[in-house]
Design an enzyme around this catalytic site. Structure first.
Site, PDB file in Angstrom:
ATOM      1  N   TRP A  51      73.103  23.573  -0.016  1.00 29.11           N
ATOM      2  CA  TRP A  51      74.343  23.027  -0.584  1.00 29.11           C
ATOM      3  C   TRP A  51      74.062  21.562  -0.955  1.00 29.11           C
ATOM      4  O   TRP A  51      73.640  20.792  -0.077  1.00 29.11           O
ATOM      5  CB  TRP A  51      75.447  23.133   0.484  1.00 29.11           C
ATOM      6  CG  TRP A  51      76.780  22.617   0.071  1.00 29.11           C
ATOM      7  CD1 TRP A  51      77.461  22.924  -1.074  1.00 29.11           C
ATOM      8  CD2 TRP A  51      77.625  21.724   0.821  1.00 29.11           C
ATOM      9  NE1 TRP A  51      78.665  22.271  -1.083  1.00 29.11           N
ATOM     10  CE2 TRP A  51      78.790  21.537   0.055  1.00 29.11           C
ATOM     11  CE3 TRP A  51      77.510  21.080   2.051  1.00 29.11           C
ATOM     12  CZ2 TRP A  51      79.829  20.722   0.483  1.00 29.11           C
ATOM     13  CZ3 TRP A  51      78.551  20.273   2.476  1.00 29.11           C
ATOM     14  CH2 TRP A  51      79.696  20.097   1.704  1.00 29.11           C
ATOM     15  N   ASP A  92      74.859  25.402  10.362  1.00 24.95           N
ATOM     16  CA  ASP A  92      76.049  25.206   9.544  1.00 24.95           C
ATOM     17  C   ASP A  92      76.769  26.548   9.414  1.00 24.95           C
ATOM     18  O   ASP A  92      76.205  27.519   8.907  1.00 24.95           O
ATOM     19  CB  ASP A  92      75.618  24.663   8.157  1.00 24.95           C
ATOM     20  CG  ASP A  92      76.803  24.084   7.401  1.00 24.95           C
ATOM     21  OD1 ASP A  92      77.929  24.129   7.922  1.00 24.95           O
ATOM     22  OD2 ASP A  92      76.596  23.585   6.268  1.00 24.95           O
ATOM     23  N   LYS A 142      87.199  28.249   4.556  1.00 21.62           N
ATOM     24  CA  LYS A 142      87.103  29.498   3.817  1.00 21.62           C
ATOM     25  C   LYS A 142      87.793  30.641   4.542  1.00 21.62           C
ATOM     26  O   LYS A 142      88.589  31.360   3.954  1.00 21.62           O
ATOM     27  CB  LYS A 142      85.629  29.867   3.586  1.00 21.62           C
ATOM     28  CG  LYS A 142      85.010  29.141   2.436  1.00 21.62           C
ATOM     29  CD  LYS A 142      84.504  27.785   2.800  1.00 21.62           C
ATOM     30  CE  LYS A 142      83.902  27.076   1.574  1.00 21.62           C
ATOM     31  NZ  LYS A 142      83.483  25.715   1.888  1.00 21.62           N
TER      32      LYS A 142
HETATM   33  C1  LMR Z   1      81.071  24.714  -2.659  1.00 21.30           C
HETATM   34  O1  LMR Z   1      79.904  24.750  -2.268  1.00 21.30           O
HETATM   35  O2  LMR Z   1      81.419  24.966  -3.828  1.00 21.30           O
HETATM   36  C2  LMR Z   1      82.164  24.362  -1.669  1.00 21.30           C
HETATM   37  O3  LMR Z   1      81.636  24.227  -0.408  1.00 21.30           O
HETATM   38  C3  LMR Z   1      82.958  23.200  -2.125  1.00 21.30           C
HETATM   39  C4  LMR Z   1      82.232  21.911  -2.049  1.00 21.30           C
HETATM   40  O4  LMR Z   1      82.762  21.013  -1.384  1.00 21.30           O
HETATM   41  O5  LMR Z   1      81.157  21.752  -2.637  1.00 21.30           O
END
Ligand code: LMR
Length: 398
Positions: free
Chosen positions: A130, A210, A245
């Site tokens: 992420w 996570d 979520k």
């Molecule tokens: C995502 O990965 O789209 C979500 O977790 C929202 C974000 O804050 O990036």
């Protein structure tokens, strides 16, 4: 002074929300930001959440601060949800929950804590991960190292992952996605978790897990498998948990940092430091989302309703995954994109290039993250063929 401030581009994922809103194409499809959507493209408020809010409204007596660790009922309920009711860790009182402003807040707490306590440590993140993991840990000043997660053919590269983690020095921190890996959707199986456990022990690194999607992969219990294996066997771990979520309360900023220590006294020492880190960041976490979660988890009926709602969200995403591969079949692309059906959680790393993603946006108003990540929950039965035909068009060019 302010006139010398440089302008920077906004966050790529959050930026897609605005660009999508501004698009007036009636056929536009939002596969960008990671929020669950129903068949009408809405991110609904769960019925269990509405009921819990009604209860809280009637019962709430004060808006005074809730303290740096947050709502104790929330903390207790989330610990049971994450570790299970019969957890040996909970029985030994070795885990502590510090409520935080969402999973991101929990990551920042963890980053600041690790930076202060382990000044020589780096954190290992999967490649890809992420993108905001990088932003958050940079902000904490924690040096970042990467381990392989996906190969050039867009499949999980478990051998590469293991090989990289085997080079991690003792005292480093390794971030693992518990389930529904963001952005790829590739999760580890039970045998692979066991091998990761062996490496984590052998290298003497601190696991940070996570856990943002409990219930969105294979179920509330199944999604916790790897996390429980690692935390029960390693003695020490950090867990960054999110309720955004699975409770659909994204904007209430609800999550926590869980610290698992070798004994209760060590846990209390860590806990004391976490309160200090929280105090220096935002002092107290927001109360409303945590109150919703503790009300739901504390009520037999609301909990059952919530579990059904989580199952419904999960099953819808799973069906869409299979349906997307079917929709690609007339274009001869079902084998190539077969992994979409096997990935887990909301996201699919499609393997599309940033150029192809750009074309999908410009020519078809189909929005996804430039890495090729698609939010499968943004699909609907009646736009599957539109999306499949657009994908076939952009891959034809290769
Ligand atoms: C995502 O990965 O789209 C979500 O977790 C929202 C974000 O804050 O990036």
């Amino acid at each position: 002074m302010l006139e010398n401030v440089e302008r920077v581009p906004g966050d790529a994922i959050l930026g897609l929300i605005q660009t999508f809103k501004a698009d007036d194409n009636p056929n536009k499809v939002d596969l960008g930001v990671g929020v669950y959507r129903d068949e009408n493209g809405q991110t609904p408020i769960l019925e269990s959440v509405r009921e819990a809010e009604k209860t809280r409204l009637a019962k709430e007596t004060t808006k005074a601060y809730i303290g740096s660790h947050g709502d104790p009922d929330f903390g207790e309920a989330v610990l049971k949800l994450v570790f299970g009711h019969n957890s040996p860790i909970l029985a030994a009182n070795r885990a502590s929950a510090t409520q935080a402003p969402g999973g991101t807040g929990a990551l920042r707490l963890a980053g600041d804590f690790c930076r202060a306590q382990f000044p020589n440590a780096s954190i290992w993140l999967p490649e890809p991960t992420w993108p905001n993991h990088i932003g958050v840990f940079n902000a904490s000043g924690l040096p970042i190292k990467r381990y392989t997660y996906v190969d050039d053919d867009n499949h999980l590269d478990f051998a590469g992952m293991l090989a990289d983690l085997k080079t991690a020095p003792a005292g480093d921190i390794v971030l693992l996605h518990a389930s529904c890996h963001n952005p790829t959707g590739f999760d580890l199986n039970r045998d692979q978790w066991q091998q990761i456990l062996d490496v984590v022990r052998e290298r003497d690194v601190l696991p940070m897990i996570d856990f943002a999607y409990q219930g969105f992969g294979d179920g509330l219990e199944d999604d916790a498998y790897g996390l429980r294996l690692i935390t029960e066997s390693c003695g020490e771990a950090l867990v960054t948990q999110s309720c955004s979520k699975n409770f659909g309360i994204y904007r209430e900023r609800t999550g926590c940092l869980i610290a698992v220590a070798k004994n209760e006294s060590a846990m209390q020492d860590v806990r004391s430091q976490l309160a200090t880190v929280a105090r220096g960041n935002y002092s107290n976490p927001p109360a409303h989302g945590a109150a919703i979660v503790s009300t739901i988890l504390g009520s037999h009926d609301l909990r059952a309703l919530w579990q059904d709602e989580v199952s419904a969200m999960r099953e819808r995403i799973k069906k869409l995954r299979a349906a997307m591969v079917d929709a690609l079949q007339p274009y001869g692309l079902d084998e190539r994109f077969e992994y979409i059906a096997n990935q887990r959680g909301m996201f699919s790393y499609t393997g599309l290039s940033s150029h192809q993603v750009e074309r999908l946006k410009n020519d078809y108003s189909i929005y996804m993250v430039s890495s090729g990540r698609a939010n499968i929950a943004g699909l609907q039965q009646d736009n599957l063929d539109y999306v499949a035909s657009a994908i076939s068009d952009v891959v034809e060019e290769e």
